[in-house]
Design an enzyme around this catalytic site. Sequence first.
Site, short mmCIF file in Angstrom:
data_model
loop_
_atom_site.label_atom_id
_atom_site.label_comp_id
_atom_site.label_asym_id
_atom_site.label_seq_id
_atom_site.Cartn_x
_atom_site.Cartn_y
_atom_site.Cartn_z
N GLU B 57 23.89 3.39 9.62
CA GLU B 57 24.61 2.20 10.06
C GLU B 57 25.23 1.48 8.86
OE1 GLU B 57 21.53 3.13 10.75
OE2 GLU B 57 20.83 2.42 12.71
N ALA B 159 9.91 38.18 12.23
CA ALA B 159 11.04 39.12 12.17
C ALA B 159 10.47 40.47 12.59
CB ALA B 159 11.60 39.21 10.76
N SER B 173 8.53 46.96 4.79
CA SER B 173 9.20 46.04 5.72
C SER B 173 10.54 45.55 5.20
CB SER B 173 8.30 44.84 6.01
OG SER B 173 8.14 44.07 4.85
N TRP B 175 14.31 46.28 4.64
CA TRP B 175 14.34 45.10 5.48
C TRP B 175 14.43 45.55 6.93
CZ3 TRP B 175 13.01 40.84 3.17
CH2 TRP B 175 13.30 40.66 1.82
N THR B 201 -0.42 36.85 2.18
CA THR B 201 1.01 37.12 2.00
C THR B 201 1.38 37.00 0.52
OG1 THR B 201 1.57 36.44 4.24
CG2 THR B 201 3.33 36.31 2.62
N ASP B 205 3.00 40.23 -1.13
CA ASP B 205 4.45 40.25 -1.39
C ASP B 205 4.86 39.41 -2.60
OD1 ASP B 205 4.50 41.62 1.00
OD2 ASP B 205 5.16 39.91 2.20
N LEU B 209 8.97 31.82 -1.68
CA LEU B 209 8.92 30.88 -0.54
C LEU B 209 9.72 29.61 -0.80
CD1 LEU B 209 5.18 31.24 0.65
CD2 LEU B 209 7.22 32.14 1.77
N ARG B 212 16.84 29.66 -1.58
CA ARG B 212 17.77 30.23 -2.56
C ARG B 212 19.19 29.92 -2.10
NH1 ARG B 212 13.04 33.31 -2.03
NH2 ARG B 212 14.07 34.96 -0.88
N GLY B 305 1.57 36.58 8.20
CA GLY B 305 1.30 37.85 8.88
C GLY B 305 0.73 37.67 10.28
#
Lengths: 377, 377
Positions: B57, B159, B173, B175, B201, B205, B209, B212, B305
Amino acid sequence: MMTFTAQDVVYMQMALELAEKGQFTTTPNPSVGCVLVKDGKIVGRGFHFKAGEPHAEVMALREAGEAARGATAYVTLEPCSHFGRTPPCAKGLIEAGVVKVISAMCDPNPQVAGSGLKMLADMGIESAVGLLEEKAEWLNRGFLKRMRTGKPYVQLKMAMSLDGRTAMASGESKWITGALARADVQAERAKASAILSTSATVLADDPLLNVRWQQLPEKVKAEYALENVRQPVRVILDSQHSVQPTHRLFQCSSPVWLVSQMPRSLIGFPSYCEHIQLAPSRAYLSDLMTELGQRQINTLWIEAGATLAGALIEAKLVDELIIYIAPKLLGDEARGLCKLPHLTRLADASVWQLHSIEKMGEDMKAIYHPRMTEPTC
Amino acid sequence: MMTFTAQDVVYMQMALELAEKGQFTTTPNPSVGCVLVKDGKIVGRGFHFKAGEPHAEVMALREAGEAARGATAYVTLEPCSHFGRTPPCAKGLIEAGVVKVISAMCDPNPQVAGSGLKMLADMGIESAVGLLEEKAEWLNRGFLKRMRTGKPYVQLKMAMSLDGRTAMASGESKWITGALARADVQAERAKASAILSTSATVLADDPLLNVRWQQLPEKVKAEYALENVRQPVRVILDSQHSVQPTHRLFQCSSPVWLVSQMPRSLIGFPSYCEHIQLAPSRAYLSDLMTELGQRQINTLWIEAGATLAGALIEAKLVDELIIYIAPKLLGDEARGLCKLPHLTRLADASVWQLHSIEKMGEDMKAIYHPRMTEPTC
């Protein structure tokens, strides 16, 4: 090259909608619709209803009578030029005085394949092909695949949870999907020339594998009267000869073809049950498709378990994946969609292309085709 | 009750689009947009950019200057009535001579909750609430959930392949999904107040996190300059204290909160790393949500996971499932989506409701919410 007008599109769309009225009954023939237009008015409409009965063009010419003289015909498939069970439609159009013929697509049937168009051209009748061709292809994808390759168009149906599970660990699977999805399965069965399953499924679930008119979607029932219902052939892979005459398959008297690689007696089975003996071969599923093509099966609708689904996928025999996805999560211990024992590297996984996705009550119905080209991203 | 005109809808839609410009940066504040209209002309536009900076506002009033006198304000959230880091907006609108205020929705913030509207009414200013309310709710679903329940809005991202698999049996995995889906994940991370994952995780991997900027969708990059990028807090469940300062998490200097039920030393960890010690409890995940709510986390984006996914689903803590579905089949031996060890009967499976589905390159992005009501079929 002829260009099409917006009005041409409207008439061809009508012809396609007429053609669709035959989609449950015309097999092994294609579904065809025809609209005759003179001076901007529709003077005749017709569709092919079933093999042995008049073709779409004949129906439309009958409706038009004398008004066909000077009319343009919109036909969803090139008019035939051969004497089959009925005289050639190209000839009928010529004799009725039609002056122009627009076809959605050429007929790949080797008995036609351009000769209908040639017959028209020889008589000085203007013709054009390719209007709404993609829709016409889709409508007769079974017939067209068989004409082009000698094999049926293979539709692999799967019903699964959001996490790709088809049953609980216990085998419990009634029902993962909702009533609308199950009614849609009935409609898909009703369109298929044959349904393929396995003795494992027969032993586990003792299914009828038929079309139950009462369970068809309301919209289909409104257009497809109970007395017209055609039952698809039930094809059962039964390598161990474990299907028995007492199974519920035989509570419905439409053909059952039991498939194995060994001779078997059908004593005790009803007369509509046949045995298909395939030669022993590793390409057994591919051979089956050839055999079913020779038996004039246009579309083969498959309802089976993870083993057959995986084998068909590995053999690259699936033209269409139809997946009903229920909005449930069943977890890791529940049963999976397909067994792909030879797949170990992600790069070797089969890749599919989304054709369409549709909400169906609580569920979704997704249709995929094998991907032909490299991805763009 | 006031009725809204088609023109009101247009202006509120503009205000919502302005509000969206703050969606990557306003947390823990809501995203708000404001449009000032006088005599059918837009005289001021504003949106809240980040906490501590002026409210929507104020920005719109600044742009309007004297033209605000006699104008109507369209605001996506009830104007605030309290002195926070900035003076109350309701007061600002009154002082600027705005004669009418239309809000998309009431502010459930207990410091506001209708008192902004009351302040306007007390000064004789006409006001109305509820225009495009559903869209306004959606935009700030994180903030609103926290205001109403004290807990963040939980988004569980998965995914998977078409058959519900997240990795090959080997763990491979990269991709499963395509570049567009992965860019979308970056955009979703960028909107989240915090990202939740697990030490499992991190050990498997070693992910960053973070957001980017280079990997954001082009459309987002065009609106969200690199220098404005806000990194979400990384929250890691680390019951065994196995996350180490050498993990790549610490290559990015935005906050990392390590969660366990035991005391731990953070010697060797950077200063932006904190330890959250929760009391030992079976309702550990629910307690974590309360703690994160107290720490002003509006939306919690979860990438983890099958174990954590299953535990969150079983604890009914998920507000939104975001599933990227790749058109691949990985087979039964590949890794599953979620572990639900307590689920044995189909009737007990969690049921979800489709919110939306969108094509994303080769993949699909489906959003589901827990189903609140009984199905209609």
